[in-house]
Design a protein around this motif. Structure first.
Motif, PDB file in Angstrom:
ATOM      1  N   UNK A  46       0.702  -1.191  -0.035  1.00  0.00           N
ATOM      2  CA  UNK A  46       0.124  -0.030   0.014  1.00  0.00           C
ATOM      3  C   UNK A  46       0.899   1.239  -0.018  1.00  0.00           C
ATOM      4  N   UNK A  47       0.636   2.317  -0.924  1.00  0.00           N
ATOM      5  CA  UNK A  47       1.317   3.659  -1.073  1.00  0.00           C
ATOM      6  C   UNK A  47       0.360   4.654  -0.153  1.00  0.00           C
ATOM      7  N   UNK A  48       1.334   5.440   0.464  1.00  0.00           N
ATOM      8  CA  UNK A  48       0.662   6.563   1.025  1.00  0.00           C
ATOM      9  C   UNK A  48       1.552   7.880   0.731  1.00  0.00           C
ATOM     10  N   UNK A  49       0.893   9.006   0.267  1.00  0.00           N
ATOM     11  CA  UNK A  49       1.539  10.228  -0.198  1.00  0.00           C
ATOM     12  C   UNK A  49       0.506  11.288   0.349  1.00  0.00           C
ATOM     13  N   UNK A  50       0.918  12.486   0.044  1.00  0.00           N
ATOM     14  CA  UNK A  50       0.191  13.868   0.429  1.00  0.00           C
ATOM     15  C   UNK A  50       0.025  14.429  -1.070  1.00  0.00           C
ATOM     16  N   UNK A  51      -1.016  15.162  -1.322  1.00  0.00           N
ATOM     17  CA  UNK A  51      -1.317  15.924  -2.481  1.00  0.00           C
ATOM     18  C   UNK A  51      -0.325  17.088  -2.548  1.00  0.00           C
ATOM     19  N   UNK A  52      -0.147  17.699  -3.637  1.00  0.00           N
ATOM     20  CA  UNK A  52       1.092  18.715  -3.793  1.00  0.00           C
ATOM     21  C   UNK A  52       0.296  19.717  -4.705  1.00  0.00           C
TER      22      UNK A  52
ATOM     23  N   UNK B 140       9.474   4.823   3.066  1.00  0.00           N
ATOM     24  CA  UNK B 140       9.566   5.645   1.776  1.00  0.00           C
ATOM     25  C   UNK B 140       8.302   5.635   0.921  1.00  0.00           C
ATOM     26  N   UNK B 141       7.102   5.579   2.117  1.00  0.00           N
ATOM     27  CA  UNK B 141       5.768   5.686   1.392  1.00  0.00           C
ATOM     28  C   UNK B 141       5.242   4.558   1.377  1.00  0.00           C
ATOM     29  N   UNK B 142       5.745   3.561   1.322  1.00  0.00           N
ATOM     30  CA  UNK B 142       5.241   1.945   1.134  1.00  0.00           C
ATOM     31  C   UNK B 142       4.931   1.413   2.342  1.00  0.00           C
ATOM     32  N   UNK B 143       4.027   0.594   2.437  1.00  0.00           N
ATOM     33  CA  UNK B 143       3.752  -0.366   3.672  1.00  0.00           C
ATOM     34  C   UNK B 143       3.351  -1.850   2.965  1.00  0.00           C
ATOM     35  N   UNK B 144       4.100  -2.600   3.599  1.00  0.00           N
ATOM     36  CA  UNK B 144       4.129  -4.077   2.931  1.00  0.00           C
ATOM     37  C   UNK B 144       3.786  -4.985   3.930  1.00  0.00           C
ATOM     38  N   UNK B 145       3.500  -6.183   3.384  1.00  0.00           N
ATOM     39  CA  UNK B 145       3.069  -7.403   4.057  1.00  0.00           C
ATOM     40  C   UNK B 145       3.102  -8.514   3.522  1.00  0.00           C
ATOM     41  N   UNK B 146       3.845  -9.758   4.102  1.00  0.00           N
ATOM     42  CA  UNK B 146       3.948 -11.041   3.563  1.00  0.00           C
ATOM     43  C   UNK B 146       3.231 -12.097   3.826  1.00  0.00           C
ATOM     44  N   UNK B 147       1.927 -11.915   4.402  1.00  0.00           N
ATOM     45  CA  UNK B 147       1.518 -12.907   5.296  1.00  0.00           C
ATOM     46  C   UNK B 147      -0.161 -12.649   4.839  1.00  0.00           C
ATOM     47  N   UNK B 148      -0.732 -11.888   3.960  1.00  0.00           N
ATOM     48  CA  UNK B 148      -2.198 -11.466   3.723  1.00  0.00           C
ATOM     49  C   UNK B 148      -2.593 -12.718   3.032  1.00  0.00           C
ATOM     50  N   UNK B 149      -3.922 -12.995   3.403  1.00  0.00           N
ATOM     51  CA  UNK B 149      -4.743 -14.079   2.822  1.00  0.00           C
ATOM     52  C   UNK B 149      -5.802 -13.674   2.098  1.00  0.00           C
ATOM     53  N   UNK B 150      -5.984 -13.688   0.859  1.00  0.00           N
ATOM     54  CA  UNK B 150      -7.025 -13.204   0.087  1.00  0.00           C
ATOM     55  C   UNK B 150      -8.069 -14.502   0.218  1.00  0.00           C
ATOM     56  N   UNK B 151      -9.455 -13.942   0.318  1.00  0.00           N
ATOM     57  CA  UNK B 151     -10.311 -15.029   0.043  1.00  0.00           C
ATOM     58  C   UNK B 151     -11.473 -14.526  -0.777  1.00  0.00           C
ATOM     59  N   UNK B 152     -12.059 -15.076  -1.766  1.00  0.00           N
ATOM     60  CA  UNK B 152     -12.989 -14.653  -2.826  1.00  0.00           C
ATOM     61  C   UNK B 152     -14.194 -14.424  -1.864  1.00  0.00           C
ATOM     62  N   UNK B 153     -15.009 -13.214  -2.174  1.00  0.00           N
ATOM     63  CA  UNK B 153     -16.074 -12.808  -1.552  1.00  0.00           C
ATOM     64  C   UNK B 153     -16.202 -12.292  -0.274  1.00  0.00           C
ATOM     65  N   UNK B 154     -14.877 -12.327   0.265  1.00  0.00           N
ATOM     66  CA  UNK B 154     -14.856 -11.790   1.690  1.00  0.00           C
ATOM     67  C   UNK B 154     -14.767 -10.308   1.793  1.00  0.00           C
ATOM     68  N   UNK B 155     -15.262  -9.719   2.749  1.00  0.00           N
ATOM     69  CA  UNK B 155     -15.184  -8.209   2.805  1.00  0.00           C
ATOM     70  C   UNK B 155     -13.949  -7.948   3.741  1.00  0.00           C
ATOM     71  N   UNK B 156     -13.161  -6.672   3.127  1.00  0.00           N
ATOM     72  CA  UNK B 156     -12.018  -6.233   4.065  1.00  0.00           C
ATOM     73  C   UNK B 156     -12.120  -4.976   4.506  1.00  0.00           C
ATOM     74  N   UNK B 157     -11.530  -4.587   5.402  1.00  0.00           N
ATOM     75  CA  UNK B 157     -11.723  -2.980   5.900  1.00  0.00           C
ATOM     76  C   UNK B 157     -10.253  -2.552   6.068  1.00  0.00           C
ATOM     77  N   UNK B 158     -10.079  -1.388   5.495  1.00  0.00           N
ATOM     78  CA  UNK B 158      -8.565  -0.887   5.633  1.00  0.00           C
ATOM     79  C   UNK B 158      -8.613   0.160   6.519  1.00  0.00           C
ATOM     80  N   UNK B 159      -7.668   0.503   7.596  1.00  0.00           N
ATOM     81  CA  UNK B 159      -7.795   1.509   8.460  1.00  0.00           C
ATOM     82  C   UNK B 159      -6.341   1.992   8.451  1.00  0.00           C
TER      83      UNK B 159
END
Length: 281
Positions: free
Chosen positions: A53-59, A93-112
């Motif tokens: 996930x990448x985060x930055x600020x508008x300019x 560096x503006x990036x946020x990473x993970x190596x153990x994410x588990x995707x499941x079809x039709x499951x709902x996810x919330x980003x905080x």
């Protein structure tokens, strides 16, 4: 006589030069906002554990330098069906990473995201995507029968609403071509799509030739993301058209729970994707 003519030409050039004024364009600067690039794309045939996930600020519009990446934020994604939490690592560096994410079809996810004492939330459902049945080339299915086009075919599942995003990009191009599609009129049938390049001097676009290689990505997307990306594509495609409607600000699915008016830019997307490539013969 020649000296007279030279004098007239010199005077004419001086007059033209004196008529040039520097015009300062006053562009209003909006409020600096958080920009969220959160596309959790699960490629078929992989585990999908590695995500960024990448985060930055508008300019300001004319600002071409400077560092606007966001560090020090707290980034977490929660599977709303299982309550599993995935905490992303700040790479500074503006990036946020993970190596153990588990995707499941039709499951709902919330980003905080928690940044500068404010909490940003976005929710999305992971949609499936069919495989690409076949990729061909021809000169018959496009807009001009003199130009090569690439054709892709895939089966739409029956008795359900489905939405797709296709990304085409030729090797060496700076930007891809994006196409959105719903199955409203083709539900349960094989879907056909194509990409053709024309000979356009204004954009320096050249038709495809033998040996040209393109990458193709087919995403299964939610209806909400379909509506969002459709508006973005329309605004981008109509750039420079004097008869197009005035571009408007498009809000994604992320909101600021702490200060509603300080909403972010960007979108939280969770998709399944098929990636492949094709070389013209």
């Amino acid at each position: 006589m020649k000296t007279y003519i030279k004098s007239i030409l010199l005077l004419f050039c001086l007059v033209l030069a004196s008529c040039e004024d520097v015009i300062d364009v006053d562009v209003s600067e909006g409020k600096t906002r958080l920009v969220i690039e959160a596309s959790l794309d699960w490629e078929k045939g992989t585990t999908g554990n590695q995500q960024t996930i990448k985060l930055s600020q508008s300019s300001p519009y004319f600002q071409t330098n400077g560092n606007n990446v966001v560090t020090g934020a707290s980034v977490k994604v929660t599977n709303n069906n299982t309550n599993a939490e995935y905490v992303f690592t700040d790479e500074n560096d503006g990036t946020y990473t993970i190596s153990n994410f588990i995707p499941v079809i039709n499951h709902s996810y919330t980003l905080e995201i928690i940044f500068n004492g404010e909490t940003y939330i976005g929710t999305e459902t992971l949609m499936s995507v069919p495989v690409i049945n076949n990729i061909t080339q021809s000169t018959e299915g496009g807009f001009d029968d003199e130009y090569l086009e690439v054709n892709i075919y895939y089966n739409d599942p029956a008795n359900e609403e489905n939405f797709y995003l296709t990304k085409y990009q030729e090797e060496g191009d700076l930007f891809p071509l994006l196409e959105d599609r719903s199955d409203e009129f083709v539900n349960g049938n094989e879907i056909y799509d194509f990409w053709e390049k024309s000979d356009d001097e204004d954009t320096n676009e050249k038709p495809f030739e033998a040996g040209d290689k393109i990458s193709i990505s087919l995403y299964g997307i939610s209806e909400r993301y379909y509506n969002y990306i459709r508006l973005l594509i329309e605004q981008y495609s109509s750039g420079g058209d004097p008869f197009s409607s005035t571009a408007a600000q498009i809000k994604g699915n992320c909101v600021n729970k702490t200060k509603v008016d300080n909403y972010p830019y960007g979108y939280f997307r969770v998709t399944e994707v098929v990636k492949t490539s094709y070389t013209f013969q």
